[in-house]
Design an enzyme around this catalytic site. Structure first.
Site, PDB file in Angstrom:
ATOM      1  N   TYR A 121       0.835  -1.202   0.000  1.00  0.00           N
ATOM      2  CA  TYR A 121       0.000   0.000   0.000  1.00  0.00           C
ATOM      3  C   TYR A 121       0.870   1.253   0.000  1.00  0.00           C
ATOM      4  O   TYR A 121       0.523   2.252  -0.639  1.00  0.00           O
ATOM      5  CB  TYR A 121      -0.931  -0.005   1.216  1.00  0.00           C
ATOM      6  CG  TYR A 121      -1.986  -1.076   1.151  1.00  0.00           C
ATOM      7  CD1 TYR A 121      -3.086  -0.947   0.299  1.00  0.00           C
ATOM      8  CD2 TYR A 121      -1.887  -2.231   1.925  1.00  0.00           C
ATOM      9  CE1 TYR A 121      -4.061  -1.945   0.233  1.00  0.00           C
ATOM     10  CE2 TYR A 121      -2.857  -3.226   1.860  1.00  0.00           C
ATOM     11  CZ  TYR A 121      -3.935  -3.076   1.006  1.00  0.00           C
ATOM     12  OH  TYR A 121      -4.885  -4.065   0.928  1.00  0.00           O
ATOM     13  N   ASN A 144     -12.660  -0.162  -4.888  1.00  0.00           N
ATOM     14  CA  ASN A 144     -12.583  -0.596  -6.280  1.00  0.00           C
ATOM     15  C   ASN A 144     -13.724  -1.550  -6.602  1.00  0.00           C
ATOM     16  O   ASN A 144     -13.831  -2.632  -6.038  1.00  0.00           O
ATOM     17  CB  ASN A 144     -11.233  -1.283  -6.528  1.00  0.00           C
ATOM     18  CG  ASN A 144     -11.145  -1.907  -7.897  1.00  0.00           C
ATOM     19  OD1 ASN A 144     -11.671  -1.366  -8.874  1.00  0.00           O
ATOM     20  ND2 ASN A 144     -10.472  -3.043  -7.994  1.00  0.00           N
ATOM     21  N   CYS A 152      -6.654  -4.832  -7.650  1.00  0.00           N
ATOM     22  CA  CYS A 152      -6.331  -4.492  -6.266  1.00  0.00           C
ATOM     23  C   CYS A 152      -5.829  -5.699  -5.488  1.00  0.00           C
ATOM     24  O   CYS A 152      -5.230  -5.546  -4.414  1.00  0.00           O
ATOM     25  CB  CYS A 152      -7.530  -3.865  -5.580  1.00  0.00           C
ATOM     26  SG  CYS A 152      -9.031  -4.868  -5.630  1.00  0.00           S
ATOM     27  N   GLU A 179      -0.889 -15.976 -10.694  1.00  0.00           N
ATOM     28  CA  GLU A 179      -0.048 -15.032 -11.433  1.00  0.00           C
ATOM     29  C   GLU A 179       1.438 -15.255 -11.194  1.00  0.00           C
ATOM     30  O   GLU A 179       2.277 -14.648 -11.858  1.00  0.00           O
ATOM     31  CB  GLU A 179      -0.424 -13.597 -11.042  1.00  0.00           C
ATOM     32  CG  GLU A 179      -1.826 -13.223 -11.477  1.00  0.00           C
ATOM     33  CD  GLU A 179      -2.259 -11.839 -11.037  1.00  0.00           C
ATOM     34  OE1 GLU A 179      -3.330 -11.385 -11.469  1.00  0.00           O
ATOM     35  OE2 GLU A 179      -1.522 -11.206 -10.252  1.00  0.00           O
TER      36      GLU A 179
END
Length: 200
Positions: A121, A144, A152, A179
């Site tokens: 963050y 979001n 996010c 990912e």
């Protein structure tokens, strides 16, 4: 009051605007997307509840009618491709959100964060031009409405702890693992320390 037919829901409102809705099956549950008349994503998330997603949309953009579709063309194709391993498939899908200047810019910055390279963050605040606005960066993530397309889930606490994901930490963990480029590889920047994501 709401009026519901088999293929659409209408909500009370002075002006009628329609969002198309489709649900895709994914390894971590149903993923629902709402798009406007231009094909831009207004809201999305790992749920089958389109009405819940509608409430996340800024009032200035919130549709008064939801039209259910079997699929949403390139948007649904991108969602399917992403969950199948093509993690950049979502990058070019247009989105539409509205908020204050910092949140809007932070969302734009989030879209530049590559898959497999999560940040903190504090780093998001710095990249958004306000290094001390860590709380505001976290708030931008929390507000979001366009999950996955504005990623996010790629933001962690300093030190690598998972926190603050609307769709649940197990989903966030799965996305980061998905990912991750290879088993046992360390991801993230130096500010995150050593964060190991274990394959399941």
């Amino acid at each position: 009051m709401n009026a519901r037919n088999e293929d659409h829901i209408e909500f009370d409102g002075s002006a009628v605007s329609t969002a198309d809705v489709a649900v895709a099956d994914t390894p971590v549950g149903p993923f629902t997307v709402l798009v406007d008349s231009d094909g831009a994503v207004l809201a999305s998330g790992w749920t089958s509840d389109a009405q819940l997603l509608r409430t996340l949309i800024h009032p200035a953009l919130r549709p008064t009618r939801l039209q259910y579709r079997d699929a949403l063309g390139t948007v649904t194709a991108a969602v399917t491709a992403y969950h199948a391993g093509e993690v950049t498939a979502i990058d070019s899908i247009p989105v539409r959100q509205q908020s204050g200047p910092f949140s809007t810019h932070a969302w734009e910055v989030l879209r530049t964060v590559p898959a497999g390279s999560p940040l903190s963050y504090a780093e998001l605040a710095a990249r958004s031009g306000r290094p001390k606005a860590i709380r505001a960066a976290a708030n931008a993530c929390a507000r979001n409405a366009v999950a996955l397309f504005v990623p996010c889930h790629r933001v962690l606490r300093t030190g690598g702890a998972l926190t603050g994901f609307r769709w649940g930490l197990p989903v966030k963990r799965w996305l980061l693992d998905h990912e991750h480029e290879g088993p046992g590889q360390l991801i993230g920047s130096a500010a995150l320390g050593q964060v190991t994501l274990a394959r399941r």
